[in-house]
Design a protein around this motif. Structure first.
Motif, PDB file in Angstrom:
ATOM      1  N   MET A   1      -4.131   1.467   1.040  1.00 53.84           N
ATOM      2  CA  MET A   1      -2.824   0.868   0.778  1.00 53.84           C
ATOM      3  C   MET A   1      -1.718   1.764   1.325  1.00 53.84           C
ATOM      4  N   ALA A  27      -1.405   9.458  -5.000  1.00 54.69           N
ATOM      5  CA  ALA A  27      -1.652   8.377  -4.048  1.00 54.69           C
ATOM      6  C   ALA A  27      -2.423   8.893  -2.831  1.00 54.69           C
ATOM      7  N   HIS A  32      -4.559   6.660  -0.077  1.00 55.55           N
ATOM      8  CA  HIS A  32      -3.477   5.772   0.311  1.00 55.55           C
ATOM      9  C   HIS A  32      -2.566   6.458   1.329  1.00 55.55           C
ATOM     10  N   GLU A 309      -1.666   0.047  -8.232  1.00 59.03           N
ATOM     11  CA  GLU A 309      -2.799  -0.599  -7.575  1.00 59.03           C
ATOM     12  C   GLU A 309      -3.104  -1.957  -8.198  1.00 59.03           C
TER      13      GLU A 309
END
Length: 311
Positions: A1, A27, A32, A309
């Motif tokens: 992501m 993250a 991510h 998330e």
């Protein structure tokens, strides 16, 4: 992501305590992609809200903790999450920021906290929606009302509606010393509304930051205890942060407000609680992740990224 953080300049971060840094680190640890930009990097041009956004690599070096690729203009809807971490003051520039983010949101960007929810919840005034949890409170620009409130409650706190970090907070005790001057200063001779609250002696035990993430209560709070004769517990004003399990009253307040505020689009909220009383609802860039994690081992940033998330 892909996570884009709208924040203040990265070079100003104190990474040993910065909550945005903790979010970015968690993250990145999960694989991510992390990006960053500032309010000044945003623009509405043509029919899109864009920003000059730089991809960030976490280095693990305390001195130079990140590397940034050259910034490039992109539409904010290319990210899986745009995380608003811009500090107050909540002035008209901040309001304009929420308008731009709201347009971006309508174009497909996923923004947390939702810009209209940030705009609708003044961090001081929002407590008026939950009077069952507050101490006696008055909001006005009228000096006569403020003086009458002091006469009734004897010991009061006066503060601006747009401050942060304890800036502009005054305590006026029963003798009323400098009450008129404080009112004139904070209201700018009646031009600005301010908040008055009955003083809560439990401030000596700390101004507790109770965090709500995804509508859920974080099981630990950070009690920010005033030091050296200060009335303010804010860490920015020199308060000592002591992490502790939340009390039954903290949980009652958090479990009441959590689902309501989450439904309104507030993924992350920092409640300020003194004793048994709710004093502020922080929605712009709530902090204290690292202090709680360092003292208790509870991974607050992990709970937050879990919630992002899931969204």
């Amino acid at each position: 992501m892909k996570f884009a953080f709208l924040a203040d300049p990265l070079d100003h971060f104190k990474i040993y305590k910065d909550t945005t840094f903790a979010m970015m680190s968690e993250a990145a640890r999960r694989g991510h992609e992390v990006y960053a930009f500032q309010q000044k990097d945003m623009a509405f041009e043509g029919d899109r809200v864009t920003a000059n956004v730089a991809r960030i690599a976490m280095t693990g070096d305390a001195e130079q903790w990140y590397r940034a690729d050259p910034a490039a203009p992109v539409s904010l809807d290319m990210f899986d999450a745009v995380l608003v971490r811009k500090d107050p003051p909540f002035n008209m520039e901040y309001v304009y920021l929420t308008y731009l983010l709201e347009i971006a949101q309508k174009q497909g960007a996923r923004v947390f906290n939702r810009p209209e929810a940030i705009r609708s919840h003044n961090e001081k005034l929002a407590i008026a929606q939950f009077p069952q949890f507050t101490s006696p409170t008055l909001v006005t620009s009228d000096a006569a009302r403020l003086k009458a409130f002091h006469a009734q409650h004897k010991d009061v706190i006066l503060k601006p509606l747009d401050g942060m970090g304890g800036a502009g907070i005054f305590r006026v005790k029963e003798d009323g010393m400098n009450l008129g001057s404080v009112i004139e200063t904070l209201t700018v001779n009646g031009a600005h509304s301010i908040m008055a609250q009955r003083y809560i002696p439990d401030i000596a035990k700390g101004d507790k930051r109770v965090l709500l993430i995804g509508g859920q209560v974080v099981p630990y709070c950070l009690a920010r205890i005033p030091q050296g004769g200060e009335v303010r517990g804010n860490l920015a004003a020199g308060g000592l942060g002591v992490a502790q399990p939340i009390s039954e009253r903290d949980r009652e307040i958090g479990e009441t407000l959590g689902p309501i505020l989450f439904e309104r689009g507030l993924l992350l909220v920092g409640l300020d609680v003194i004793g048994d009383c709710l004093t502020e609802i922080n929605v712009t860039s709530p902090t204290c992740f690292q202090e709680i994690a360092q003292q208790t081992g509870f991974n607050v940033a992990g709970m937050f990224i879990d919630a992002v998330e899931k969204q």
